[in-house]
Design a protein around this motif. Structure first.
Motif, short mmCIF file in Angstrom:
data_model
loop_
_atom_site.label_atom_id
_atom_site.label_comp_id
_atom_site.label_asym_id
_atom_site.label_seq_id
_atom_site.Cartn_x
_atom_site.Cartn_y
_atom_site.Cartn_z
N ILE A 17 0.84 -1.20 0.00
CA ILE A 17 0.00 0.00 0.00
C ILE A 17 0.87 1.25 0.00
O ILE A 17 0.62 2.20 -0.76
CB ILE A 17 -0.97 -0.04 1.20
N ASP A 18 1.91 1.26 0.80
CA ASP A 18 2.82 2.42 0.83
C ASP A 18 3.52 2.60 -0.51
O ASP A 18 3.66 3.72 -1.00
CB ASP A 18 3.84 2.28 1.95
N VAL A 19 3.96 1.50 -1.12
CA VAL A 19 4.62 1.59 -2.43
C VAL A 19 3.64 2.13 -3.47
O VAL A 19 3.98 3.01 -4.27
CB VAL A 19 5.20 0.23 -2.87
N LEU A 20 2.42 1.61 -3.47
CA LEU A 20 1.40 2.10 -4.41
C LEU A 20 1.17 3.60 -4.25
O LEU A 20 1.11 4.35 -5.22
CB LEU A 20 0.08 1.37 -4.21
N ALA A 21 1.03 4.04 -3.01
CA ALA A 21 0.74 5.45 -2.73
C ALA A 21 1.91 6.35 -3.11
O ALA A 21 1.70 7.46 -3.61
CB ALA A 21 0.40 5.63 -1.25
N GLU A 22 3.11 5.89 -2.89
CA GLU A 22 4.28 6.75 -3.07
C GLU A 22 4.95 6.62 -4.43
O GLU A 22 5.56 7.57 -4.91
CB GLU A 22 5.29 6.46 -1.96
N GLU A 23 4.84 5.44 -5.07
CA GLU A 23 5.53 5.23 -6.34
C GLU A 23 4.58 4.90 -7.49
O GLU A 23 5.01 4.81 -8.63
CB GLU A 23 6.57 4.12 -6.18
N GLY A 24 3.32 4.66 -7.18
CA GLY A 24 2.36 4.31 -8.21
C GLY A 24 2.40 2.83 -8.53
O GLY A 24 3.27 2.09 -8.06
N ALA A 25 1.44 2.40 -9.33
CA ALA A 25 1.31 0.98 -9.66
C ALA A 25 2.54 0.46 -10.41
O ALA A 25 2.95 -0.67 -10.22
CB ALA A 25 0.05 0.74 -10.48
N ARG A 26 3.14 1.29 -11.22
CA ARG A 26 4.33 0.84 -11.97
C ARG A 26 5.51 0.55 -11.05
O ARG A 26 6.38 -0.24 -11.38
CB ARG A 26 4.71 1.86 -13.02
N GLY A 27 5.53 1.19 -9.89
CA GLY A 27 6.60 0.95 -8.92
C GLY A 27 6.37 -0.25 -8.03
O GLY A 27 7.24 -0.62 -7.24
N LEU A 28 5.20 -0.85 -8.14
CA LEU A 28 4.87 -1.99 -7.27
C LEU A 28 5.49 -3.26 -7.83
O LEU A 28 4.98 -3.86 -8.77
CB LEU A 28 3.36 -2.16 -7.13
N PHE A 30 7.70 -6.96 -6.45
CA PHE A 30 7.98 -7.77 -5.26
C PHE A 30 9.21 -7.22 -4.53
O PHE A 30 9.23 -7.15 -3.31
CB PHE A 30 8.19 -9.24 -5.62
N ARG A 31 10.23 -6.85 -5.28
CA ARG A 31 11.46 -6.32 -4.68
C ARG A 31 11.18 -5.04 -3.90
O ARG A 31 11.68 -4.85 -2.79
CB ARG A 31 12.51 -6.08 -5.75
N ALA A 32 10.34 -4.14 -4.47
CA ALA A 32 10.01 -2.89 -3.78
C ALA A 32 9.24 -3.16 -2.49
O ALA A 32 9.46 -2.50 -1.47
CB ALA A 32 9.21 -1.97 -4.70
N VAL A 33 8.33 -4.13 -2.54
CA VAL A 33 7.56 -4.49 -1.35
C VAL A 33 8.48 -5.10 -0.28
O VAL A 33 8.40 -4.73 0.89
CB VAL A 33 6.39 -5.43 -1.70
N ASP A 34 9.37 -6.00 -0.71
CA ASP A 34 10.31 -6.60 0.24
C ASP A 34 11.15 -5.51 0.89
O ASP A 34 11.33 -5.51 2.12
CB ASP A 34 11.24 -7.59 -0.48
N ASN A 46 6.93 -15.32 -2.02
CA ASN A 46 6.50 -16.52 -1.29
C ASN A 46 5.07 -16.40 -0.79
O ASN A 46 4.45 -17.41 -0.44
CB ASN A 46 7.42 -16.80 -0.10
N TYR A 47 4.55 -15.19 -0.73
CA TYR A 47 3.21 -14.96 -0.19
C TYR A 47 2.17 -14.69 -1.28
O TYR A 47 0.98 -14.88 -1.05
CB TYR A 47 3.24 -13.77 0.78
N PHE A 48 2.61 -14.20 -2.43
CA PHE A 48 1.68 -13.83 -3.50
C PHE A 48 2.18 -14.47 -4.80
O PHE A 48 3.35 -14.35 -5.15
CB PHE A 48 1.61 -12.31 -3.64
N THR A 49 1.27 -15.13 -5.50
CA THR A 49 1.68 -15.87 -6.69
C THR A 49 2.12 -14.96 -7.83
O THR A 49 2.98 -15.34 -8.62
CB THR A 49 0.54 -16.79 -7.18
N ASP A 50 1.53 -13.78 -7.92
CA ASP A 50 1.93 -12.84 -8.98
C ASP A 50 1.54 -11.43 -8.57
O ASP A 50 0.92 -11.20 -7.53
CB ASP A 50 1.30 -13.22 -10.33
N ARG A 51 1.91 -10.48 -9.40
CA ARG A 51 1.68 -9.07 -9.11
C ARG A 51 0.18 -8.75 -9.03
O ARG A 51 -0.26 -7.95 -8.20
CB ARG A 51 2.35 -8.22 -10.20
N ALA A 52 -0.61 -9.36 -9.89
CA ALA A 52 -2.06 -9.12 -9.87
C ALA A 52 -2.66 -9.54 -8.54
O ALA A 52 -3.50 -8.83 -7.97
CB ALA A 52 -2.74 -9.86 -11.02
#
Length: 192
Positions: A17-28, A30-34, A46-52
């Motif tokens: 959620i923070d990545v989405l808010a601050e960098e937009g969907a294109r910035g989301l 797995f590496r950015a979330v980690d 390991n927690y989400f099968t894909d970006r969608a």
């Protein structure tokens, strides 16, 4: 492999959620979330099968973060159904959105991403529509003044105010946002 640690999943969703808010969907990614969650590289995958799936679950988690507390809801539904009680509800919604600015901005970003991806659009539409219908039901069954169109008009007015206030606050300038909510209630919700 999908991991089952609910605290870690919640931390990853909060980070998304923070990545989405601050960098937009294109910035989301797995590496950015980690990175944002402060976990080892590869944890989110390991927690989400894909970006969608990450986007969809982040969208659902935004709604959890923006949900009123049980304590507030007990007091709200326990109060007399009136224009004033509606005002209490909308002022609490404003408070929650302002206190979780990233949550609402992420929701706006998800709306834009949904415009490009039908699966995300379907799920987000269902979530938003169900929430709106729950609000209509609560309003009508609670005996609050007005009808379905009152709730929908108030929903549209509040979402417009949130977009303006959170994305371009200088458009409203010195206008007191709480006072704007009060004026919307006075204009939209019948007195009794």
């Amino acid at each position: 492999m999908v991991r089952r640690n609910p605290e870690r999943r919640r931390a990853l969703l909060d980070a998304a959620i923070d990545v989405l808010a601050e960098e937009g969907a294109r910035g989301l990614t797995f590496r950015a979330v980690d990175s944002r969650a402060g976990v080892p590289v590869g944890t989110a995958s390991n927690y989400f099968t894909d970006r969608a799936q990450l986007l969809l679950q982040a969208g659902a988690h935004v709604h959890v973060r923006l949900t009123p507390t049980e304590e507030f809801m007990e007091g709200f539904v326990g109060g007399a159904p009136s224009r004033e009680q509606t005002r209490v509800g909308m002022q609490d919604l404003l408070r929650r959105v302002k206190s979780d600015r990233n949550g609402y901005l992420a929701l706006l970003e998800l709306r834009l991403e949904a415009n490009r991806h039908p699966g995300i659009r379907e799920e987000l539409t269902r979530t938003i529509r169900d929430t709106l219908e729950d609000n209509v039901r609560l309003h009508l069954e609670g005996g609050f003044p007005g009808d379905r169109s009152t709730v929908i008009t108030l929903y549209l007015a509040m979402t417009g105010l949130f977009v303006e206030h959170l994305t371009l606050p200088d458009v409203l300038g010195d206008d007191d946002v709480r006072a704007l909510v009060d004026r919307m209630i006075d204009t939209i919700v019948p007195p009794g």
